[in-house]
Design an enzyme around this catalytic site. Structure first.
Site, mmCIF file in Angstrom:
data_model
loop_
_atom_site.group_PDB
_atom_site.id
_atom_site.type_symbol
_atom_site.label_atom_id
_atom_site.label_comp_id
_atom_site.label_asym_id
_atom_site.label_seq_id
_atom_site.Cartn_x
_atom_site.Cartn_y
_atom_site.Cartn_z
ATOM 1 N N TYR A 1 -38.832 -13.885 -27.631
ATOM 2 C CA TYR A 1 -38.789 -14.711 -26.417
ATOM 3 C C TYR A 1 -40.301 -14.795 -25.805
ATOM 4 C CZ TYR A 1 -33.955 -14.183 -26.327
ATOM 5 O OH TYR A 1 -32.493 -14.417 -26.520
ATOM 6 N N CYS B 1 -29.549 -5.272 -24.376
ATOM 7 C CA CYS B 1 -30.065 -6.430 -25.285
ATOM 8 C C CYS B 1 -29.839 -6.152 -26.541
ATOM 9 C CB CYS B 1 -31.173 -7.060 -24.765
ATOM 10 S SG CYS B 1 -32.057 -8.660 -25.497
ATOM 11 N N ARG C 1 -25.279 -24.061 -20.196
ATOM 12 C CA ARG C 1 -26.283 -23.655 -20.859
ATOM 13 C C ARG C 1 -27.194 -24.943 -21.332
ATOM 14 N NH1 ARG C 1 -26.281 -19.823 -26.260
ATOM 15 N NH2 ARG C 1 -28.405 -20.194 -26.843
ATOM 16 N N HIS D 1 -35.998 -9.319 -22.411
ATOM 17 C CA HIS D 1 -36.618 -10.868 -22.980
ATOM 18 C C HIS D 1 -37.857 -10.890 -22.689
ATOM 19 C CE1 HIS D 1 -32.486 -12.777 -23.406
ATOM 20 N NE2 HIS D 1 -32.421 -11.510 -24.152
#
Length: 402
Positions: free
Chosen positions: A225, A152, A81, A182
């Site tokens: 996002y 989500c 990540r 997102h």
């Protein structure tokens, strides 16, 4: 009924366990993870929270007989990540683990692993996918013929926030939630059939760190996002001056694991709220309840388009508000999705098609084409540089992409 959690060694897992206590018909919850050391910490803590929990490193045994399979894995862990959030910044692009070049890197690592896991799930089991990038991974699962739905926490976060401001129960707020994972907007927040969103836009602007004037012009509340699209250069400048989110999360995870070792701890610690994934368990429990009990609950999930957005192919995966029963989710009727949204949705969907192709078939040219199509990249020289950086940073996972 048995619920299996793939990636059960995650520090997120206690969020799930906290909600599973509401299921009286769940006889067993099995945590599955190849990392025996993490399981030896998270497993006993989860069992103190819910006695029906057990854990295993054996995927086949852990999945056997499951009615619900939750997938929440992270290939490469926080180290990968951090890489996803770092290498794009070298080219002046947003460093983020689910969108842009970093999101593509994660998709390439993740899709093959998730498909291998899902292939071992019992026929007919519902696969609830939390693994990012959720839209791309869910599309891969559906294309492979699985009963899959992607989830989500963005919509449920807005719902809870708006409910608290309005002084009503969260279930009283029904969102007109549209877009891709997102890449979503709340176009309305209905309470008793009345849209209360106009009075909530100022609070939403503060929540997502975007100008109120932008939200008023859109007439909607974009997810956090969307900052990566609407304030790209500002975000890059901030990212270059601060530690990555992955570095912060790695420190929080280390602290959480130390806490979980405490044999006297039987409730999730408050620090877990800083890990991310607010309302994670509520979203999961609500969705699973609707799938099992056929209660027609309303949830924002990732599903096949099937004509809902006429400007996308039917087999696209979109994220919208759905009514959910034992046969799965059905999108609620909604007003047409116009140019302020449709153009960006269409562009990102094109990228997602190319990203999935690259994840399934490999090859540097496919990586390059996916990057070129992404609105956060979009330039030939950037796509060339990022393709090389992505492949070099993920050499251990992407042999086919070299």
């Amino acid at each position: 009924m048995k619920i299996s959690v793939v990636g059960g060694g995650s520090t997120y897992t206690p969020e799930l366990i906290d909600g599973f206590g509401a299921f009286k018909d769940v006889t067993e919850v099995v945590l599955i993870d190849p990392d025996a050391e993490r399981l030896s910490i998270v497993g006993p803590f989860a069992k103190r929270m819910l006695p029906s929990v057990r854990w295993t490193t054996d995927l086949d045994e852990g999945l056997d007989g499951a009615g619900i399979v939750i997938i929440q894995l992270r290939v490469g862990g926080q180290t990968a990540r951090i890489s996803d959030e770092t290498f794009p910044l070298e080219c002046g692009c947003v460093g983020q683990e689910t969108t842009g070049a970093g999101g593509l890197a994660k998709a390439l690592r993740t899709v093959p692993v998730v498909l291998d896991v899902a292939a071992k799930a019992p026929p007919g089991a519902w696969i609830v996918n939390f693994t990012n990038p959720v839209g791309i991974v869910t599309r891969a699962l559906l294309d492979a013929g699985h009963r899959a739905v992607g989830l989500c926490n963005v919509a449920v976060g807005f719902q809870r926030h708006f409910a608290s401001l309005l002084g009503v129960e969260p279930s009283a707020v029904v969102l007109d939630h549209i877009g891709l994972n997102h890449l979503t907007w709340e176009r309305a927040a209905y309470v008793d059939g009345v849209d209360r969103l106009p009075s909530l836009l100022a609070a939403a602007a503060s929540r997502v760190q975007l100008p109120l004037s932008l939200l008023r012009r859109l007439g909607s509340a974009p997810s956090y996002y969307l900052r990566y699209f609407y304030a790209h250069d500002e975000v890059v400048a901030v990212q270059r001056s601060e530690p990555t989110r992955g570095e912060k999360v790695a420190k929080i995870e280390a602290e959480l694991l130390e806490m979980y070792k405490n044999p006297g701890l039987a409730e999730k610690p408050t620090l877990l709220s800083q890990r991310g994934g607010a309302f994670y368990s509520e979203a999961a429990v609500g969705l699973i309840s609707s799938l099992l009990r056929d209660d027609g609950g309303i949830h924002a999930v990732n599903v096949r388009n099937d004509g809902h957005f006429p400007f996308l192919p039917d087999d696209a995966v979109i994220e919208v508000t759905c009514r959910v029963g034992k046969r799965g989710p059905t999108p609620l009727p909604t007003a047409p999705v116009g140019p302020p949204y449709a153009g960006l949705i269409g562009a990102v969907h094109g990228y997602e098609e190319l990203a999935l192709d690259a994840a399934l078939r490999g090859g540097r040219d496919r990586v390059y084409l996916a990057l070129l199509a992404h609105p956060l990249v979009g330039q030939h020289h950037l796509a060339e540089q990022l393709a090389d950086k992505l492949i070099a940073a993920n050499a251990a996972y992407l042999a086919r992409a070299r």
